[in-house]
Motif scaffolding. Sequence first.
Motif, PDB file in Angstrom:
ATOM      1  N   ILE A  97       0.749  -1.121   0.133  1.00 25.32           N
ATOM      2  CA  ILE A  97       0.039  -0.040  -0.260  1.00 25.32           C
ATOM      3  C   ILE A  97       1.268   1.559  -0.200  1.00 25.32           C
ATOM      4  O   ILE A  97       0.772   1.911  -0.900  1.00 25.32           O
ATOM      5  CB  ILE A  97      -1.011  -0.427   1.697  1.00 25.32           C
ATOM      6  CG1 ILE A  97      -1.980  -0.981   1.504  1.00 25.32           C
ATOM      7  CG2 ILE A  97      -1.634   1.514   1.665  1.00 25.32           C
ATOM      8  CD1 ILE A  97      -2.333  -1.026   2.207  1.00 25.32           C
ATOM      9  N   LEU A  98       1.950   0.966   0.713  1.00 26.12           N
ATOM     10  CA  LEU A  98       2.599   2.563   0.607  1.00 26.12           C
ATOM     11  C   LEU A  98       3.529   2.432  -0.402  1.00 26.12           C
ATOM     12  O   LEU A  98       4.042   3.677  -1.656  1.00 26.12           O
ATOM     13  CB  LEU A  98       3.674   2.114   1.557  1.00 26.12           C
ATOM     14  CG  LEU A  98       3.494   2.513   2.998  1.00 26.12           C
ATOM     15  CD1 LEU A  98       4.164   2.045   4.359  1.00 26.12           C
ATOM     16  CD2 LEU A  98       3.206   3.770   3.742  1.00 26.12           C
ATOM     17  N   CYS A  99       3.524   1.602  -1.262  1.00 20.94           N
ATOM     18  CA  CYS A  99       4.014   1.748  -2.496  1.00 20.94           C
ATOM     19  C   CYS A  99       3.166   2.012  -3.501  1.00 20.94           C
ATOM     20  O   CYS A  99       4.085   3.461  -3.739  1.00 20.94           O
ATOM     21  CB  CYS A  99       4.958  -0.123  -2.979  1.00 20.94           C
ATOM     22  SG  CYS A  99       5.588   0.042  -4.606  1.00 20.94           S
ATOM     23  N   LEU A 100       2.010   1.674  -3.209  1.00 17.12           N
ATOM     24  CA  LEU A 100       1.299   2.570  -4.541  1.00 17.12           C
ATOM     25  C   LEU A 100       0.888   4.314  -3.746  1.00 17.12           C
ATOM     26  O   LEU A 100       1.202   5.253  -5.174  1.00 17.12           O
ATOM     27  CB  LEU A 100      -0.347   1.961  -4.159  1.00 17.12           C
ATOM     28  CG  LEU A 100      -0.564   0.480  -4.614  1.00 17.12           C
ATOM     29  CD1 LEU A 100      -1.571  -0.326  -4.070  1.00 17.12           C
ATOM     30  CD2 LEU A 100      -0.586   0.448  -5.930  1.00 17.12           C
ATOM     31  N   VAL A 101       1.154   4.356  -2.607  1.00 18.38           N
ATOM     32  CA  VAL A 101       1.388   5.723  -1.780  1.00 18.38           C
ATOM     33  C   VAL A 101       2.274   6.633  -2.792  1.00 18.38           C
ATOM     34  O   VAL A 101       2.262   7.825  -3.160  1.00 18.38           O
ATOM     35  CB  VAL A 101       0.960   5.800  -0.881  1.00 18.38           C
ATOM     36  CG1 VAL A 101       1.237   7.122   0.110  1.00 18.38           C
ATOM     37  CG2 VAL A 101      -0.462   5.620  -0.010  1.00 18.38           C
ATOM     38  N   ALA A 102       3.233   6.018  -3.116  1.00 18.88           N
ATOM     39  CA  ALA A 102       4.681   6.422  -3.650  1.00 18.88           C
ATOM     40  C   ALA A 102       4.794   6.494  -4.811  1.00 18.88           C
ATOM     41  O   ALA A 102       4.892   7.307  -4.753  1.00 18.88           O
ATOM     42  CB  ALA A 102       6.057   5.602  -2.891  1.00 18.88           C
ATOM     43  N   TRP A 103       3.446   6.125  -5.682  1.00 21.11           N
ATOM     44  CA  TRP A 103       3.777   6.072  -7.221  1.00 21.11           C
ATOM     45  C   TRP A 103       3.109   6.941  -7.027  1.00 21.11           C
ATOM     46  O   TRP A 103       2.718   7.600  -8.558  1.00 21.11           O
ATOM     47  CB  TRP A 103       3.814   4.506  -7.280  1.00 21.11           C
ATOM     48  CG  TRP A 103       5.469   3.829  -6.812  1.00 21.11           C
ATOM     49  CD1 TRP A 103       6.319   4.383  -7.182  1.00 21.11           C
ATOM     50  CD2 TRP A 103       5.396   2.283  -7.332  1.00 21.11           C
ATOM     51  NE1 TRP A 103       7.029   3.127  -5.844  1.00 21.11           N
ATOM     52  CE2 TRP A 103       6.480   2.051  -7.573  1.00 21.11           C
ATOM     53  CE3 TRP A 103       4.076   1.552  -7.911  1.00 21.11           C
ATOM     54  CZ2 TRP A 103       6.791   0.581  -7.137  1.00 21.11           C
ATOM     55  CZ3 TRP A 103       5.290   0.108  -7.836  1.00 21.11           C
ATOM     56  CH2 TRP A 103       6.490  -0.134  -7.395  1.00 21.11           C
ATOM     57  N   HIS A 104       1.772   7.403  -5.836  1.00 18.86           N
ATOM     58  CA  HIS A 104       1.075   8.323  -7.301  1.00 18.86           C
ATOM     59  C   HIS A 104       1.048   9.836  -6.539  1.00 18.86           C
ATOM     60  O   HIS A 104       1.149   9.906  -5.586  1.00 18.86           O
ATOM     61  CB  HIS A 104      -0.472   7.566  -7.000  1.00 18.86           C
ATOM     62  CG  HIS A 104      -0.830   6.551  -7.681  1.00 18.86           C
ATOM     63  ND1 HIS A 104      -0.355   4.827  -7.213  1.00 18.86           N
ATOM     64  CD2 HIS A 104      -1.829   5.733  -8.378  1.00 18.86           C
ATOM     65  CE1 HIS A 104      -0.713   4.294  -8.129  1.00 18.86           C
ATOM     66  NE2 HIS A 104      -1.802   4.958  -9.039  1.00 18.86           N
ATOM     67  N   PRO A 105       0.650  10.575  -8.355  1.00 17.12           N
ATOM     68  CA  PRO A 105       0.997  12.335  -7.339  1.00 17.12           C
ATOM     69  C   PRO A 105      -0.392  12.074  -6.816  1.00 17.12           C
ATOM     70  O   PRO A 105      -1.802  11.747  -7.392  1.00 17.12           O
ATOM     71  CB  PRO A 105       1.124  12.976  -8.561  1.00 17.12           C
ATOM     72  CG  PRO A 105       0.635  11.703  -9.944  1.00 17.12           C
ATOM     73  CD  PRO A 105       0.997  10.126  -9.520  1.00 17.12           C
ATOM     74  N   LEU A 129      10.081   4.273   0.644  1.00 15.55           N
ATOM     75  CA  LEU A 129       9.666   5.058   1.671  1.00 15.55           C
ATOM     76  C   LEU A 129       9.798   6.113   0.700  1.00 15.55           C
ATOM     77  O   LEU A 129       9.641   7.884   0.698  1.00 15.55           O
ATOM     78  CB  LEU A 129       9.781   4.678   2.799  1.00 15.55           C
ATOM     79  CG  LEU A 129       8.688   3.643   2.849  1.00 15.55           C
ATOM     80  CD1 LEU A 129       8.807   3.208   4.920  1.00 15.55           C
ATOM     81  CD2 LEU A 129       7.208   4.047   2.839  1.00 15.55           C
ATOM     82  N   LEU A 130      11.513   6.958  -0.258  1.00 15.64           N
ATOM     83  CA  LEU A 130      12.041   8.089   0.458  1.00 15.64           C
ATOM     84  C   LEU A 130      11.296   8.760  -0.704  1.00 15.64           C
ATOM     85  O   LEU A 130      11.526   9.614  -1.212  1.00 15.64           O
ATOM     86  CB  LEU A 130      13.375   7.767  -0.690  1.00 15.64           C
ATOM     87  CG  LEU A 130      14.550   7.326   0.937  1.00 15.64           C
ATOM     88  CD1 LEU A 130      15.747   6.878   0.411  1.00 15.64           C
ATOM     89  CD2 LEU A 130      14.183   7.642   1.892  1.00 15.64           C
ATOM     90  N   ARG A 131      10.422   7.974  -1.879  1.00 11.16           N
ATOM     91  CA  ARG A 131       9.445   9.065  -2.990  1.00 11.16           C
ATOM     92  C   ARG A 131       8.168   9.293  -2.342  1.00 11.16           C
ATOM     93  O   ARG A 131       8.108  10.381  -2.945  1.00 11.16           O
ATOM     94  CB  ARG A 131       9.383   7.139  -3.351  1.00 11.16           C
ATOM     95  CG  ARG A 131      10.500   7.083  -4.971  1.00 11.16           C
ATOM     96  CD  ARG A 131       9.598   6.259  -5.439  1.00 11.16           C
ATOM     97  NE  ARG A 131       9.723   6.860  -6.682  1.00 11.16           N
ATOM     98  CZ  ARG A 131       9.291   5.810  -7.751  1.00 11.16           C
ATOM     99  NH1 ARG A 131       9.893   4.852  -7.947  1.00 11.16           N
ATOM    100  NH2 ARG A 131       8.372   6.595  -8.620  1.00 11.16           N
ATOM    101  N   ILE A 132       8.549   9.336  -1.438  1.00 14.08           N
ATOM    102  CA  ILE A 132       7.294  10.141  -0.254  1.00 14.08           C
ATOM    103  C   ILE A 132       7.513  11.179   0.294  1.00 14.08           C
ATOM    104  O   ILE A 132       8.553  11.359   0.820  1.00 14.08           O
ATOM    105  CB  ILE A 132       7.041   9.324   0.382  1.00 14.08           C
ATOM    106  CG1 ILE A 132       6.433   7.644   0.633  1.00 14.08           C
ATOM    107  CG2 ILE A 132       5.354  10.112   1.328  1.00 14.08           C
ATOM    108  CD1 ILE A 132       5.271   7.492   1.472  1.00 14.08           C
ATOM    109  N   GLU A 133       6.909  12.175  -0.700  1.00 14.33           N
ATOM    110  CA  GLU A 133       7.674  13.615  -0.677  1.00 14.33           C
ATOM    111  C   GLU A 133       7.114  14.434   0.333  1.00 14.33           C
ATOM    112  O   GLU A 133       7.323  15.811   0.586  1.00 14.33           O
ATOM    113  CB  GLU A 133       8.275  14.408  -1.857  1.00 14.33           C
ATOM    114  CG  GLU A 133       9.071  13.843  -2.343  1.00 14.33           C
ATOM    115  CD  GLU A 133       9.650  13.912  -4.112  1.00 14.33           C
ATOM    116  OE1 GLU A 133       8.623  14.847  -4.582  1.00 14.33           O
ATOM    117  OE2 GLU A 133      10.368  13.927  -4.392  1.00 14.33           O
TER     118      GLU A 133
END
Length: 572
Positions: A11-19, A58-62
């Motif tokens: 789920i976190l991966c999906l969150v990180a990949w969606h603008p 998780l580093l892609r969550i800004e």
Amino acid sequence: MMNRQTITCWILCLVAWHPTGIRAADDGVFSEVVLPVFQQSCVKCHGRDGKVKGKVDLLRIEGTADLVSDLEHLETIIDVIDEHEMPPEKEPELKPGVREQLVLELRKLLHAGASAEKGFAPTPIRRMNRFQYNNAVVDLLKLKVVVFPLPEKMMRDRSGYFRPETGKMPGQLVVSSRQLGKSALIEPRLAGVGPFPQDLRAEHGFDNRGDHLTLSPMLMEAFFKLSRRIVQSSNFDKRTVGIWQEFFVPPGKEEKMESEVRERLRVFLGRAFRRPVEKGLLESYVGYVMGQLKSGKEFSGAMKEVVSAVLASPQFLYLYDKPSEAGEAELLDGYELASRLSFFLWGSIPDEKLLELAGSGKLVEPEVLAGEVRRMLLDRKLKRFCDSFPAQWLQLERIISSLPDETIYRDFYYAPPNYRTSMDMMMEPLLLFETVLIENRSILEFIDSDYTYRTPRLRKWHGEPTKERLGGPVTLNFKRQPVSDKRHGGVITNAAVMTMTSGPDETKPITRGAWIAGVIFNDPPEPPPADVPPLEQQKEGTENLTMRERFAAHRERADCAGCHAQLDPLGF
């Protein structure tokens, strides 16, 4: 099987990949509370030095926008952290107070995001009820029989009277009912195929409410078994299946086998799923059929396997709109509009013409749409609308449990086993509804009509002179006749409603008032207080009072007067 932690990482991966499309709060919360926890306890395995377990970086969550881009997933993240499932057991625990603060701030983001999404267009999704499933399978396979008997279809056309293209109802017709008779047992159907459980009615009596049409694992299994029974039925063959020649008979040339299978499935899946099938999904079905053929299975058997899979597929069972890409209200596309039209008026999937207009983009044009509505209203499949809506709207199934006192109303019962005049009564308002619809008459005739349909038994029951034979318990002969008594026209004061809102030995005005409030005005009353005694116990010496005087006692209590001041006049 994936555990909760793995699902959360996904789920976190999906969150990180969606603008983001939503910004629920400033990034101060993220930088001060969320980011430190991620850096201290999470990015070691999810982002640092290129190490990405579970494909979660998780580093892609800004910022907060990434967290609130999917509120359902954010809620799952909160639950996992709150239940001490993250960080995993082998990693250091969060410092005292940190977990509580993190959960608190994430919940604030969740609530803020939910408030911001109030203007978003909903994406309704529900499965077919069993009435629609039966119709959809019949139309998809062009069956010449029904899939299974449906007791919810209260009235069966036995004389071919239902012809909306004529714009006229006949003066005489013959019908029967499954509810109180066994006529449906002789209805042609697939051998050995029984229905899944009847869908429960919602608050206002309808069985097509999305939040009631869930799909439990047990029901999903029932759908799968049903799909198997359909294709394995002993009379599922060229005599009953209209697409047998074009779909189940092997092509003439062996070298064109795969291309022919692909084309047949493209058309079939497009109709079953109500829109063009995606290439990858199509190739999956094609590959399955070709694999079956290579293993030695005969062509018709392989195609039956595909049909079974389609009839149990969520893409067939579920009705849904595509989600809005911009997160705002958008017009339906042609395919969504075609499905809504067909399931509303025909209780089934769109036909070829609707899908063709949807694909060309013309269906959304006002003139084309109006023309299609007129075409659908003149099609005999409109009978399905009449089979479902009016009986549920009027809650006519209640008459099935109406059992007047046999000693007082002996003429009400006329044949074993327990056949009663309820069946004749139940058909009368349904035929009135169909007349208003087919002849495009005023909707006010639902309240007061100068005509009705009656059998000889109903005419006798109303005290009208008749020399006609009363008829048997299976089929009913109705005649259209004028009505001069204002108490008899329309759907409110006909015999069916008066009977089903009465008790075994007397009328019940309050029950009738509640029926009118809920069915006609769509404003059902609140349940009565639990401490209200029966009417007979509220006042001594009521035996010589009229019904109106007895019921006036309800309005003497302050906690009853509010409702009964409205219900009593309607009931009387």
